[in-house]
Scaffold this active site. Structure first.
Site, PDB file in Angstrom:
ATOM      1  N   ASP A   1       0.841  -1.359   0.036  1.00  0.00           N
ATOM      2  CA  ASP A   1      -0.088  -0.097   0.041  1.00  0.00           C
ATOM      3  C   ASP A   1       0.743   1.207   0.042  1.00  0.00           C
ATOM      4  O   ASP A   1       2.078   1.024  -0.320  1.00  0.00           O
ATOM      5  CB  ASP A   1      -1.045  -0.194   1.110  1.00  0.00           C
ATOM      6  CG  ASP A   1      -2.302   0.621   1.063  1.00  0.00           C
ATOM      7  OD1 ASP A   1      -2.346   1.548   0.574  1.00  0.00           O
ATOM      8  OD2 ASP A   1      -3.306  -0.078   1.055  1.00  0.00           O
TER       9      ASP A   1
ATOM     10  N   HIS B   1      -4.005   5.995   3.281  1.00  0.00           N
ATOM     11  CA  HIS B   1      -4.579   4.838   2.853  1.00  0.00           C
ATOM     12  C   HIS B   1      -4.011   3.479   3.438  1.00  0.00           C
ATOM     13  O   HIS B   1      -4.732   2.645   3.796  1.00  0.00           O
ATOM     14  CB  HIS B   1      -4.687   4.969   1.279  1.00  0.00           C
ATOM     15  CG  HIS B   1      -5.315   3.795   0.503  1.00  0.00           C
ATOM     16  ND1 HIS B   1      -4.668   2.535   0.278  1.00  0.00           N
ATOM     17  CD2 HIS B   1      -6.496   3.988   0.021  1.00  0.00           C
ATOM     18  CE1 HIS B   1      -5.747   1.896  -0.392  1.00  0.00           C
ATOM     19  NE2 HIS B   1      -6.663   2.574  -0.815  1.00  0.00           N
TER      20      HIS B   1
ATOM     21  N   SER C   1     -11.182  -0.943  -1.479  1.00  0.00           N
ATOM     22  CA  SER C   1      -9.942  -0.918  -0.688  1.00  0.00           C
ATOM     23  C   SER C   1      -9.877  -1.017   0.820  1.00  0.00           C
ATOM     24  O   SER C   1      -9.057  -1.643   1.388  1.00  0.00           O
ATOM     25  CB  SER C   1      -9.473   0.491  -0.727  1.00  0.00           C
ATOM     26  OG  SER C   1      -8.284   0.663  -1.996  1.00  0.00           O
TER      27      SER C   1
END
Ligand SMILES: *[C@@H]1O[C@H](CO)[C@@H](O)[C@H](O)[C@H]1NC(C)=O
Ligand SMILES: *[C@@H]1O[C@H](CO)[C@@H](O)[C@H](O)[C@H]1NC(C)=O
Ligand SMILES: *[C@@H]1O[C@H](CO)[C@@H](O)[C@H](O)[C@H]1NC(C)=O
Ligand SMILES: *[C@@H]1O[C@H](CO)[C@@H](O)[C@H](O)[C@H]1NC(C)=O
Ligand SMILES: *[C@@H]1O[C@H](CO)[C@@H](O)[C@H](O)[C@H]1NC(C)=O
Length: 736
Positions: A141, A198, A523
């Protein structure tokens, strides 16, 4: 002196300019390609892949040095490299001995739409704490915020012995006994520290500690907890603000497999499904699967269009995003007291008690044409006309333009995101078309329109779980007979850890800094499945990736075909239920050779199969079946024409329930035109790990353009376990 200065200055500019021009043509000619050379050959002692990569490159390069061209070497889990090549060099390389395939490296996107909330197993759920602390979750990520409480190692012992990774996260980045590894692949950011939020969010959703009483400005308040709070995390930073580059992702697979991770979480992907043999994700996850590592992967955020999922390889666990029972809503109060309900995650309390003036974008500009202005396009709003006011725009945006122009708030009419709340840098409300019309009527009815945006509130949503509109749908245009996505998990308004240096609305002008934030996207759904698989693995450390996947798919909760128009192509086998999955009764197992057989049955020849497996796997002369015959926990069949037909699925289940048990088959179908029979319809087991095969025969009357698909299910039950497989027969495959 001055002249000299300016002369040398202009000289420098010229040189720099020329350098840029030269670089630009160079860049145009040479693009980064991935040169895949297959599985590692364990027999070759003293073999050094990197020097082999350089020597291969030297043989093909035209006027560029091999060390300059080489971008990456893959040498720990499979063989290959990434290098800058022009078209002639690429062709030469592709013909060389030992080279399996050469394909351009693309930049993939993270699968978030931005937004926010949280689920997990309950704190009281039974856990195998020792086994759980041996599970290592690899997160590919944007990096991680190592100081987050979600990754504190209080109470953790040293990393498990099998761990062969390292902590190489750049300067001022330290790992601990919870966050045991970090590697950085992004050239643009030389730190594993997360600047986007994220990666911190997905890692904490999969395996973050339990942290009490967190919220996003008081919203969605509760305890944040990953699926496996005792598991370890290893971070592979393959994404930055520009996206995720394929050559970096393959490097991360090369390392993560050799480092000893147990599960990989991959919340990123292509924007459209790619042929498996040219898909770095299919190749990387294939090697992981061959080494016993399951990869959970987000289906994509390109829904609700059919055929939009890019996660299609059968050895990947493809995850759709659905809602949870908490929704976040906004209220807009108009000057006449009317309240309109809309969406967004609005942390801003109304700064003023009273209402402020409301303007329509069309009347707030002297700069742009009507269409641009009503959409509040970039650079169109006049600061003096909107400052201190609330602006109405006819299009959904990220709010950057009203923010720039000094507006106090923005209202947007939303025809796209009807089920998700995003975060904006200023107070914002997304209104449905219907409420948008009401608002316009109000604007017309008064000379002095005013409004007030209230802080968002959480409400109970009894319709959940419903697959989000943005979640990518099946069927898979690459392998039409494998139902994708595989499963659905929470991915709307998820609260989890965040990076305090990232903007919660992804807007540079938004200076809020938060440790927990709310995001939406497949996600966010993916790490719920990663954490669930890790949880099941802590009870069954020896299960194959396919067995883990089967356990989670066959125990998934049924979802409503009424609320989800695309049914199995929206939610796969249903909504994930990790506690049930730890005791599934039977599993549909599969290993590398079964996937190879499936590729052969899809029509791949040995050469094409090796483009993926990278070893000497080969296809038999005659096909042994079709792709539908892979021992998969769901059953799909694409039939190109609408005539009546009959098909069958051969499957083998392995007993992982009670040694002595008898399972009976029960089938359901969506209508009388679909008949399903199972032979044999009773399976009696005498021992654990015993295998039994059966054939499901499905006959279907005529499908029509109006009625192009039929759905059913098979449930094996011994009275205690229910092992459910959805069945889909369809003729409406979207064109790619
Ligand atoms: C290391 O990073 C943390 C978090 O950003 C920061 O608070 C600290 O000051 C940094 N230390 C150094 C030496 O840069
Ligand atoms: C508002 O007034 C404008 C101009 O008179 C008109 O074009 C528009 O249709 C009206 N909108 C509504 C919702 O009545
Ligand atoms: C494939 O390679 C393996 C190991 O390198 C070897 O044992 C096997 O015999 C080979 N198979 C074929 C069909 O060449
Ligand atoms: C399944 O269908 C195939 C193709 O129609 C047929 O050849 C085969 O005999 C069937 N198998 C069983 C067990 O019915
Ligand atoms: C299995 O079932 C049979 C028949 O009910 C019984 O005789 C036998 O004792 C059982 N064995 C075990 C291990 O439970």
């Amino acid at each position: 002196m001055a002249t000299l200065k300016s002369l040398s200055f202009s000289h420098i500019i010229l040189v720099v300019f020329m350098a840029i021009v030269v670089n630009a043509t160079d860049e145009e000619d040479r693009k980064v390609h991935i040169v895949y050379m297959g599985a590692l050959n364990p027999d070759q002692d003293g073999y050094s892949p990197s020097s082999q990569h350089l020597s291969i490159l030297q043989q093909v390069l035209e006027g560029s040095s091999a060390t300059e061209s080489l971008v990456r070497s893959y040498k720990r889990s499979f063989n290959g490299f990434a290098a800058k090549l022009n078209e002639r060099e690429r062709q030469k390389l592709a013909r060389m001995d030992g080279v399996v395939s050469v394909f351009p490296s693309r930049t993939l996107q993270l699968h978030t739409t931005r937004s926010w909330n949280f689920m997990g197993l309950t704190a009281a759920t039974k856990r195998q704490l020792n086994a759980e602390s041996d599970v290592i979750v690899g997160v590919f990520d944007t990096g991680i915020w190592p100081e987050s409480e979600s990754f504190s190692d209080k109470g953790f012992g040293p990393p498990p012995k099998k761990w062969k990774g390292t902590c190489n996260g750049g300067t001022n980045f330290t790992c601990n006994n919870k966050l045991i590894g970090a590697r950085v692949y992004t050239e643009i950011e030389e730190t594993a520290r997360d600047r986007e939020g994220h990666g911190t969010h997905t890692a904490s959703t999969a395996a973050g500690n339990r942290v009490v009483g967190v919220s996003f400005y008081g919203m969605a308040r509760g305890n944040a907890r990953g699926g496996v709070p005792s598991a370890r995390i290893a971070v592979y930073k393959v994404c930055s603000y520009i996206g995720c580059v394929e050559e970096d992702i393959l490097s991360a697979f090369d390392d993560a497999i050799a480092d000893g991770v147990d599960i990989i979480s991959l919340s990123l992907g292509h924007s459209a499904a790619a042929e498996l043999s040219a898909d770095s994700l299919a190749i990387g996850t294939f090697h992981a699967m061959a080494k016993g590592i399951l990869t959970s992967s987000s289906a994509g955020n390109f829904g609700p269009e059919r055929g939009s999922t890019s996660s299609v390889a059968p050895w990947m666990f493809s995850v759709a995003a659905s809602s949870i029972d908490r929704q976040i809503i906004d209220r807009l109060v108009l000057g006449d007291g009317t309240q309109l309900v809309g969406r967004s995650v609005n942390s801003f309390g109304s700064r003023r008690r009273s209402k402020v003036d409301l303007v329509y974008g069309t009347t707030a500009s002297t700069l742009c044409d009507f269409t641009s202005v009503r959409r509040c396009s970039y650079g169109c709003l006049d600061r003096r006309l909107v400052k201190g006011k609330i602006v109405l725009c006819d299009k959904v945006s990220l709010g950057a333009e009203p923010m720039r122009a000094g507006a106090l708030g923005v209202l947007m009419i939303d025809r796209v995101f009807n089920d998700v709340a995003l975060t904006y840098p200023l107070p914002a409300v997304l209104l449905s078309s219907e409420n948008g019309e009401k608002l316009k009527l109000y604007l017309n009815s008064t000379r002095n329109p005013q409004a007030k945006i209230l802080k968002s509130e959480a409400i109970h949503d009894s319709s959940a779980p419903v697959v989000a509109s943005f979640s990518s749908r099946g069927p898979s245009v690459i392998i039409p007979d494998i139902i994708k996505p595989d499963i659905s998990a929470p991915g709307v308004n998820i609260l989890a850890a965040f990076s305090p240096i990232a903007s919660p609305s992804n807007d540079d002008g938004d200076t809020r800094s938060v440790e927990y934030s709310i995001l939406s996207g497949t996600s966010m759904a993916c790490p719920h499945v990663t954490g669930s698989a890790a949880y099941v693995k802590s009870f069954h450390p020896d299960w194959s990736p396919a067995a883990l996947k089967s356990a989670l798919m066959t125990t998934a909760r049924r979802m409503s075909a009424v609320k989800n128009e695309d049914t199995v192509f929206a939610y796969g086998s249903g909504h994930i239920d990790p506690v049930k999955a730890k005791n599934p009764g039977l599993v549909y197992d599969a290993h590398k050779e079964n996937y190879i057989e499936m590729l052969c049955n899809m029509g791949y020849d040995s050469r094409k199969v090796r483009l993926i497996s990278g070893d000497n796997s080969s296809c038999p002369k005659a096909r042994t079946g079709e792709a539908k015959d892979l021992n998969y926990p769901s059953m799909g069949r694409y039939v190109p024409d609408l005539k009546p037909f009959k098909t069958n699925f051969t499957r083998t289940v392995t007993n992982v329930g009670f040694p002595n048990s008898t399972y009976k088959a029960k089938v359901t179908s969506s209508g009388p035109e679909m008949k399903i029979s199972v032979e044999p319809s009773v399976l009696s087991f005498k021992a654990l790990n015993e295998k039994k095969s059966f054939v499901v025969t499905v006959s279907v009357g005529e499908l029509s353009l109006k009625h192009p698909a039929v759905f059913g299910s098979l449930v094996w039950s011994d009275g205690i376990h229910r092992v459910r497989s959805p069945i889909a027969i369809y003729s409406d495959l979207p064109t790619n």
